[in-house]
Design an enzyme around this catalytic site. Structure first.
Site, PDB file in Angstrom:
ATOM      1  N   GLU A 250       0.865  -1.182   0.000  1.00  0.00           N
ATOM      2  CA  GLU A 250       0.000   0.000   0.000  1.00  0.00           C
ATOM      3  C   GLU A 250       0.896   1.224   0.000  1.00  0.00           C
ATOM      4  O   GLU A 250       1.781   1.343   0.847  1.00  0.00           O
ATOM      5  CB  GLU A 250      -0.925   0.002   1.225  1.00  0.00           C
ATOM      6  CG  GLU A 250      -2.063  -0.995   1.130  1.00  0.00           C
ATOM      7  CD  GLU A 250      -2.993  -0.763  -0.058  1.00  0.00           C
ATOM      8  OE1 GLU A 250      -3.078   0.376  -0.559  1.00  0.00           O
ATOM      9  OE2 GLU A 250      -3.613  -1.745  -0.508  1.00  0.00           O
ATOM     10  N   CYS A 284      -1.576   9.157   3.812  1.00  0.00           N
ATOM     11  CA  CYS A 284      -1.575   8.646   2.444  1.00  0.00           C
ATOM     12  C   CYS A 284      -2.838   9.079   1.717  1.00  0.00           C
ATOM     13  O   CYS A 284      -2.846   9.269   0.504  1.00  0.00           O
ATOM     14  CB  CYS A 284      -1.467   7.126   2.444  1.00  0.00           C
ATOM     15  SG  CYS A 284      -2.730   6.330   3.431  1.00  0.00           S
TER      16      CYS A 284
END
Ligand code: NAD
Length: 480
Positions: A250, A284
């Site tokens: 990720e 993020c």
């Protein structure tokens, strides 16, 4: 070495054996030494993998409900220590109290969630086409899993990896970022205190190039779950797949918030501020781009700047404080150079823009830019700082085209009062997360979470779906 920082291998505290040392300075003032300790070597990783390998079979064959009890117990212990946990996040990585409490609670809930999943853990009894045949499926663990995590969520990201990995009966080598050694130890401590046997979670404090790479390349590490930057994630994905292991990576995002002319502008401003500026934009899923329908661009920009001027800086432990520092000097210099380069290439600075606005530490002021040059770095790279770039859009379709005009694909959001616009938006955006009238940041631990394209490789994390990553199916046929 700060005496209380140690690797945890096979349940024992052991000093990392490397000659080079890591020194952590406080993000708030840039001078106070919070921790100084040696880095782990490949030999330390080898010892951790060995410990994990030795208990892999017994842990794999333990009852899932017992593993679930340990996770639920760890959640209870973390709840009891939540003030301590939040204080560590404030001190080690510069979260505000609100963000630190929110992350601690998320980690508690993640452990609870995977603990409860133990009651649903199992397989399927199938009706066999053969006579006298008992046919069923069950989940089996993979063995040793390597968990490599970033610095921006020191408790919740490890919790969303450790929870499902342990529920599935895997043993683990956990390598967090270096900036927050005590937060990393805390999560391992609560698992140990809840009854996790030695060797099941092994913590290695080390850098990426040595300790991280030793985990990624280790032939006995069956799966690697990584969260972090795109360049590192892509290279880990290639390495692990190259040796026929299993990888989930990720990575970052270039997330956009769309504001249509029919939006509630107060909601839209809050979404931009929360999504792009909280924790200094170091999420993020943080908002980098705000794409605003041209008819309301000036009005929105004025409201946004007015709101930014009210954001409170000061003691991070104070509940009202919103402004966080960047995590370290490297991040500060990076954000500073992306912004100054963008301005030199024609961007208009609407507010913020230079670190000198706040005197000490790694602070960069909340910044808003417009008229972005499409060739500048700020138009393409993940900024990971408190910086919002405004872009005009003619209509919904042109806004959607802009949202997708990036090689990332993590999160996108739209502010609109129109249900039809909301549906057209979520149908059209190429992202793993699509939100309406919400900030681009934020996640619910029981829903899948992850990006596509340059934001995520391999299966998505969180929720029940991630159990597919940490286990394989075994089909059993027994002639009676
Ligand atoms: P990073 O890639 O520098 O480091 C992440 C982890 O990988 C650290 O533990 C690091 O030591 C390790 N590492 C670095 N190089 C390695 C190598 N060659 N081999 C093995 N391990 C290595 O990222 P960071 O600066 O810690 O975190 C910020 C990044 O993380 C941002 O890009 C952010 O968007 C991303 N992030 C993504 C998510 C998500 O779920 N998509 C969540 C949080 C952060």
């Amino acid at each position: 070495m700060t005496s209380d920082i140690a690797n945890i291998i096979d349940g024992a505290r052991r000093a990392p054996t490397g000659k080079s040392r890591y020194r952590r300075l406080s993000p708030v003032d840039g001078t106070e030494v919070l921790a100084e300790y040696p880095l782990s070597t490949a030999a330390d990783v080898e010892a951790a993998v060995d410990a994990a390998r030795r208990v892999a079979r017994s842990f794999a064959n333990s009852q899932a409900t017992w593993r679930g009890e340990i996770l639920a117990g760890a959640a209870r212990l973390l709840r009891e220590r939540q003030d301590e946990a939040a204080s560590l996040l404030i001190r080690e990585i510069g979260k505000t109290r609100t963000e630190a409490k929110g992350e601690t609670l998320a980690a508690i809930r993640l452990l609870e969630f995977y603990g409860n999943e133990a009651f649903r853990y199992g397989g399927e009894l199938l009706s066999s086409a053969r006579p006298d045949n008992h046919l069923f499926t069950r989940r089996r663990p993979l063995g040793v899993c390597g968990l490599v995590t970033p610095w921006n969520y020191p408790l919740s990201i490890p919790a969303w990896k450790l929870g499902p990995a342990l529920l599935c009966g895997n043993t683990t080598v956990f390598k967090p970022s270096l900036q927050h050694p005590l937060s990393s130890q805390l999560i391992v401590e609560v698992l140990e205190s809840a009854g996790l046997p030695p060797g099941v979670v092994n913590l290695v404090h080390g850098d990426g190039e040595v300790a991280g790479a030793a985990i990624v390349d280790h032939p006995d590490v069956a799966a690697v779950s990584f969260t972090g930057s795109r360049a590192v994630g892509e290279s880990i994905y290639r390495s692990v797949n190259g040796r026929l292991g299993r990888a989930s990576c990720e990575m970052g995002g270039k997330n956009a918030l769309v504001v249509l002319a029919d939006a509630d502008l107060d909601v839209a401003v809050e979404c931009a501020v929360d999504g792009g500026l909280s924790f200094a934009g170091q999420k993020c899923t943080g908002t980098d781009r705000v794409i605003v329908e041209r008819a309301i661009l000036d009005e929105f920009a004025d409201k946004l700047v007015e709101r930014v001027s009210t954001l409170v800086a000061g003691d991070l432990a104070d509940d009202n404080v919103f402004v966080s520092p960047l995590v370290d000097d490297h991040q500060l210099r990076r954000v500073e150079s992306i912004v100054s380069e963008g301005i030199a290439q024609g961007a208009e600075l609407i507010c913020g823009g230079a670190p000198s606005a706040i005197e000490s530490g790694y602070y960069f002021p909340p910044t808003v830019l417009a008229n972005i040059n499409p060739d500048s770095r700020i138009a393409h790279d993940e900024v990971f700082g408190p910086v919002l770039a405004l872009y005009p859009a003619d209509d919904l379709d042109s806004a959607i085209t802009q949202v997708n005009d990036t090689s990332y694909g993590l999160s996108a959001s739209i502010c609109t009062r129109s249900l039809s616009h909301a549906h057209r938006f979520v149908d059209a955006v190429a992202t793993g997360l699509a939100y309406v009238n919400r900030p681009t940041s934020g996640a619910e631990f029981h829903a899948p979470f992850g990006g596509i394209r340059g934001s995520g490789l391999g299966p998505t994390e969180q929720g029940r779906k991630v159990l597919e990553f940490y286990s394989h199916w075994q089909t059993v046929a027994m002639r009676l």
